[in-house]
Design a protein around this motif. Structure first.
Motif, mmCIF file in Angstrom:
data_model
loop_
_atom_site.group_PDB
_atom_site.id
_atom_site.type_symbol
_atom_site.label_atom_id
_atom_site.label_comp_id
_atom_site.label_asym_id
_atom_site.label_seq_id
_atom_site.Cartn_x
_atom_site.Cartn_y
_atom_site.Cartn_z
ATOM 1 N N GLU A 115 26.068 -25.349 12.011
ATOM 2 C CA GLU A 115 26.902 -24.285 11.455
ATOM 3 C C GLU A 115 26.185 -22.939 11.596
ATOM 4 O O GLU A 115 24.989 -22.830 11.326
ATOM 5 N N LYS A 116 26.924 -21.935 11.989
ATOM 6 C CA LYS A 116 26.360 -20.625 12.251
ATOM 7 C C LYS A 116 26.549 -19.698 11.050
ATOM 8 O O LYS A 116 27.611 -19.675 10.430
ATOM 9 N N ARG A 117 25.468 -18.962 10.738
ATOM 10 C CA ARG A 117 25.525 -17.855 9.781
ATOM 11 C C ARG A 117 26.090 -18.289 8.410
ATOM 12 O O ARG A 117 26.960 -17.634 7.843
ATOM 13 N N VAL A 118 25.575 -19.384 7.867
ATOM 14 C CA VAL A 118 26.152 -19.914 6.624
ATOM 15 C C VAL A 118 25.208 -19.824 5.423
ATOM 16 O O VAL A 118 25.632 -20.060 4.290
ATOM 17 N N VAL A 119 23.939 -19.490 5.633
ATOM 18 C CA VAL A 119 22.985 -19.436 4.522
ATOM 19 C C VAL A 119 22.350 -18.051 4.467
ATOM 20 O O VAL A 119 21.919 -17.518 5.498
ATOM 21 N N SER A 120 22.309 -17.475 3.277
ATOM 22 C CA SER A 120 21.604 -16.209 3.061
ATOM 23 C C SER A 120 20.648 -16.372 1.885
ATOM 24 O O SER A 120 20.986 -17.021 0.884
ATOM 25 N N VAL A 121 19.464 -15.789 2.022
ATOM 26 C CA VAL A 121 18.429 -15.899 0.990
ATOM 27 C C VAL A 121 17.946 -14.499 0.635
ATOM 28 O O VAL A 121 17.749 -13.659 1.522
ATOM 29 N N ARG A 122 17.776 -14.268 -0.648
ATOM 30 C CA ARG A 122 17.198 -13.001 -1.107
ATOM 31 C C ARG A 122 16.098 -13.299 -2.113
ATOM 32 O O ARG A 122 16.265 -14.134 -3.009
ATOM 33 N N VAL A 123 14.975 -12.613 -1.976
ATOM 34 C CA VAL A 123 13.827 -12.770 -2.869
ATOM 35 C C VAL A 123 13.430 -11.398 -3.389
ATOM 36 O O VAL A 123 13.381 -10.429 -2.619
ATOM 37 N N THR A 124 13.157 -11.319 -4.683
ATOM 38 C CA THR A 124 12.567 -10.098 -5.235
ATOM 39 C C THR A 124 11.253 -10.449 -5.909
ATOM 40 O O THR A 124 11.101 -11.530 -6.490
ATOM 41 N N VAL A 125 10.304 -9.524 -5.818
ATOM 42 C CA VAL A 125 9.018 -9.652 -6.503
ATOM 43 C C VAL A 125 8.785 -8.353 -7.256
ATOM 44 O O VAL A 125 8.687 -7.284 -6.646
ATOM 45 N N ASP A 126 8.715 -8.441 -8.583
ATOM 46 C CA ASP A 126 8.497 -7.271 -9.434
ATOM 47 C C ASP A 126 7.067 -7.283 -9.958
ATOM 48 O O ASP A 126 6.643 -8.264 -10.587
ATOM 49 N N LEU A 127 6.347 -6.200 -9.733
ATOM 50 C CA LEU A 127 4.964 -6.090 -10.193
ATOM 51 C C LEU A 127 4.852 -4.931 -11.178
ATOM 52 O O LEU A 127 4.986 -3.766 -10.798
ATOM 53 N N PRO A 128 4.599 -5.222 -12.462
ATOM 54 C CA PRO A 128 4.431 -4.143 -13.442
ATOM 55 C C PRO A 128 3.183 -3.319 -13.162
ATOM 56 O O PRO A 128 2.265 -3.760 -12.465
ATOM 57 N N ARG A 129 3.138 -2.140 -13.743
ATOM 58 C CA ARG A 129 2.021 -1.226 -13.498
ATOM 59 C C ARG A 129 0.706 -1.790 -14.034
ATOM 60 O O ARG A 129 -0.331 -1.683 -13.383
ATOM 61 N N ASN A 130 0.732 -2.397 -15.224
ATOM 62 C CA ASN A 130 -0.504 -2.769 -15.909
ATOM 63 C C ASN A 130 -0.701 -4.275 -16.027
ATOM 64 O O ASN A 130 -1.321 -4.757 -16.974
ATOM 65 N N SER A 131 -0.190 -5.032 -15.089
ATOM 66 C CA SER A 131 -0.344 -6.489 -15.128
ATOM 67 C C SER A 131 -0.630 -7.017 -13.740
ATOM 68 O O SER A 131 -0.149 -6.473 -12.737
ATOM 69 N N GLY A 132 -1.403 -8.086 -13.682
ATOM 70 C CA GLY A 132 -1.651 -8.751 -12.410
ATOM 71 C C GLY A 132 -0.681 -9.876 -12.140
ATOM 72 O O GLY A 132 -0.796 -10.572 -11.130
ATOM 73 N N ILE A 133 0.277 -10.075 -13.053
ATOM 74 C CA ILE A 133 1.238 -11.171 -12.931
ATOM 75 C C ILE A 133 2.597 -10.600 -12.544
ATOM 76 O O ILE A 133 3.148 -9.746 -13.246
ATOM 77 N N ALA A 134 3.126 -11.051 -11.425
ATOM 78 C CA ALA A 134 4.406 -10.565 -10.909
ATOM 79 C C ALA A 134 5.528 -11.528 -11.269
ATOM 80 O O ALA A 134 5.299 -12.716 -11.535
#
Length: 763
Positions: A123-142
């Motif tokens: 099947e053509k063009r049937v899956v889309s993936v989006r990833v976000t990574v948020d990194l706060p200013r004062n933390s090492g944990i995203a």
């Protein structure tokens, strides 16, 4: 059509985001080079083209927790299913279509990666993936999130592995803390593959783990990695880690294998670096945990639905059948338990097995009738102030029951429509029920009601709820999403809400407990049984997170390996906050007299220190500054396989009460004097002494006494304990000393300096 709607939604959300946030910088491009997301604490690097996680660097020590590998690093992997066929789709196979980097006005940096219109099989063009990574200013944990849009007419999404990191950590160089086997375990210099299911009390009752690497720097600190799902709905998932190879969280999606099924960011994954031990990692998780639905009623002191009788318990016993002689009188049957209560001299509870006529683990859920005379025994014991808690199972039924066909429609079913079969010690075939069905919820609730009305109990133990992992049920008639998701937890929470209504109706105030300690059932469960025997690797992760919000009971240990081995197990469980006990009446055999005496001592100290152990928070384990010798004893594992345990000969813990005072708890495991030296800075735990210093008070069952006054600042303590002694010290901010003029102030009146009552001045 579905994809067009999704793209329109994304566009609208994008317009809204631009209009409502102050975007300091933004860029959207095809990632031909590596992408860097960083602040002053951590730097994440994503490989060119496919955006695999290639680096996670602690900038303070320049330690990279992701290693170079042959091939490409991963970020995500999806599994699709059609019938018996499966197909995998990985970020290593598909170039990233675009990425966007923004810095928002609060200093948070957000990286967005998209893989649009990907082919799947034919099947053509049937899956889309989006990833976000948020990194706060004062933390090492995203904060990491993923969306999967599936337009396939053939393939259904089955599992999502995200984030999936290859080259993760280094084998043998990290200590890994996992909340496994109820309390938690610390695997030192870990070099093995581990995979644990959540929510599962024996496997993974909380959804986080930590990895610590000691560095040789002058700071002597610990580089640590935090891995967690801050998931308030408690989706069915598993954590897999193999140092040197990979880490991922696998989520069983809703409507598994249903063509076109999607995955829409049900919870954030938190991954990144911090400085400190597993305890600091646990406190990070606690900040999330106290916002979750299962802690919504508040702390133990605020939980009005939690009976006071539970909060007051000093010790637990484990009984079965008639307790005393089967042919004895009522008094003779109950005498062993009543004698135990008198001996302990603290509020006592008993967990009662085999009170029913049917054999154990057979013909469930048909617990009635009881054995003859059980109701009279129960009512007599309850009238004497004991908590009496019978066993029932809230999950399985015997498939050989004559009425099994009545239950069959409500059993959990696999993808072929067949019910599951499990066996336990007696090899009886059991079928797990689907807890989402009202049929099963009402069956369990009715059993609890009959125990209250007909037997007169003031507590009920419902087995397996917090111990066994969710079963993937594919029965459409049950009304829940097929396979994975959060419906399993939702179903049990609905059941427990019904049970709690019965427990608190018609003047009742019953205690409801279950097996093991899976977190998401906490608002329906008053206390959790810690029944899996610990070992030397155990650490108190569960009480580091949930002390003051829940109650845990049980300190099981084998009797036959000497007094010291047993006392080590009891002393450590006491320090960690468990209500000790869950012992059989063999405790009172002459050869176990010293064990019984030690347990009695623990019970009395628990009652005396209830403000800490029941209502307070475990904030730290004491690290000795002197050379404390270790001792080794036989501690067979839960299956009674031969094992040894090596522990420090004296241990301690720091607790914080709701009034801000600190409790220092110490247990000496030697039958001779033993000394522990340590430092404690009360201000670190929020105890501000101003300019008056601290008051140190000894807490004892017979009454407290002031030990000394201490100056403000770090306290250096040297505590010498006697043989098998338990010591509790309370530290509080000192008040200014009172004098006869303390309530007066100097003031000039017509040229004379006089003392005027302060209260009158305020008026």
């Amino acid at each position: 059509m579905k994809r067009n709607k999704l793209l329109l939604s994304i566009c609208l959300l994008g317009i809204l985001a631009v209009s409502t946030t102050d975007t300091l910088s933004a860029q959207s491009r095809t990632p031909a080079a590596k992408v860097v997301l960083a602040n002053d604490i951590v730097r994440f690097e994503f490989e060119a083209e496919r955006m695999g996680v290639a680096a996670m660097v602690d900038l303070a020590e320049k330690v990279n927790h992701i290693q170079t590998i042959d091939g490409k690093h991963t970020l995500w992997e999806l599994t699709f299913c059609q019938g018996n066929q499966k197909r995998s789709l990985s970020s290593t196979q598909v170039p990233c279509g675009s990425y966007d980097m923004k810095e928002l006005s609060d200093g948070l940096k957000r990286a967005t990666f998209e893989w649009p219109n990907v082919d799947l099989d034919k099947e053509k063009r049937v899956v889309s993936v989006r990833v976000t990574v948020d990194l706060p200013r004062n933390s090492g944990i995203a904060e990491w999130r993923i969306w999967v849009d599936n337009d396939s007419n053939i393939w259904g999404l089955y599992e999502v592995d995200f984030p999936k990191c290859s080259g993760y950590l280094k084998s043998g160089e990290y200590d890994i803390a996992v909340p496994r086997r109820n309390f938690g375990k610390l695997f030192k210099k870990c070099n093995k593959r581990m995979s644990y299911k959540y929510p599962h009390g024996g496997s993974m009752p909380m959804q986080f783990m930590c990895a610590m690497k000691r560095t040789a720097s002058q700071s002597g600190g610990t580089n640590a990695v935090y891995m967690a799902a801050h998931d308030p709905r408690a989706w069915d998932k598993s954590f897999t880690i193999e140092p040197g190879k990979e880490f991922y969280i696998r989520t069983n999606v809703e409507n598994m294998a249903v063509p076109g099924s999607d995955h829409r960011d049900p919870f954030p994954v938190m991954m990144g670096v911090y400085r400190g031990s597993w305890m600091q990692g646990a406190k990070t998780y606690r900040k999330f945990a106290v916002t979750a639905p299962w802690t919504s009623e508040g702390k133990v002191s605020q939980r009005m639905s939690m009976p006071k009788a539970l909060k007051d318990i000093g010790l637990w016993m484990l009984v079965g059948n008639y307790i005393g002689p089967e042919k004895g009188t009522l008094e003779e049957k109950n005498k062993p338990l009543i004698d135990a209560q008198k001996y302990f001299e603290v509020p006592t509870a008993a967990h009662w097995y085999n009170w029913h006529a049917i054999p154990f683990d057979t013909h469930y859920p048909h617990y009635f009738p009881t054995k003859p005379g059980i109701s009279e025994q129960v009512r007599d014991l309850v009238s004497k102030g004991l908590v009496i808690m019978p066993y029932i199972n809230g999950r399985i039924i015997d498939v050989s029951n004559d009425d099994f066909d009545e239950y069959l429609p409500y059993c959990a079913k696999n993808r072929m429509g067949k019910h599951y079969v499990e066996t336990y010690g007696n090899k009886v075939m059991q079928a797990p029920m689907c807890c989402y069905t009202e049929f099963w919820q009402d069956k369990v609730t009715k059993i609890v009601e009959r125990l209250a009305k007909e037997v007169g109990v003031n507590a009920v133990y419902i087995d397996q709820i917090a111990a066994a992992s969710p079963v993937l049920c594919f029965d459409k008639s049950h009304g829940h999403p097929l396979g994975g998701g959060c419906w399993w937890v939702d179903g049990y929470r609905k059941m427990l809400k019904k049970v709690q209504k019965i427990a608190h109706s018609n003047g009742r105030n019953m205690i409801i407990t279950t097996e093991c300690a899976a977190e998401p059932f906490m608002d329906g469960i008053d206390a959790f049984l810690i029944w899996i025997k610990p070992d030397e690797r155990s650490i108190p992760m569960i009480t580091a997170v949930y002390s003051g919000y829940s109650i845990y009971f049980g300190s099981p240990a084998w009797f036959q390996h000497g007094d010291r081995a047993w006392i080590m197990a009891q002393g450590r469980a006491f320090l960690w906050g468990s209500q000790n006990g869950w012992m059989g009446l063999e405790l009172f055999k002459p050869e176990h007299a010293r064990k019984a005496a030690y347990l009695k001592k623990i019970g009395k100290y628990r009652v005396a220190a209830k403000k800490f152990l029941t209502f307070g928070e475990l904030v730290e384990l004491i690290e000795p500054t002197n050379n404390v010798k270790t001792i080794t004893e036989t501690w067979p594992d839960h299956g009674n396989h031969p094992r040894t345990a090596t522990l420090p000969s004296i241990q301690g813990a720091i607790w914080k009460a709701e009034d801000g005072t600190l409790g220092i708890f110490i247990a000496n495991y030697l039958e001779k004097n033993n000394t522990i030296e340590f430092e404690i800075d009360p201000a670190r735990y929020g105890l501000n002494a101003a300019s008056f210093g601290y008051t140190v008070t000894g807490v004892q069952p017979e009454g407290n006494h002031i030990e000394e006054e201490a100056r403000q600042g770090v306290l250096n303590r040297s505590e010498e304990l006697g043989p098998w002694e338990i010591r509790i010290l309370e530290i509080r901010a000192a008040w200014p000393k009172y004098t006869v003029t303390s309530d007066y102030t100097a003031r000039k009146v017509e040229g004379w300096k006089v003392l005027v009552n302060t209260e009158l001045l305020s008026e």
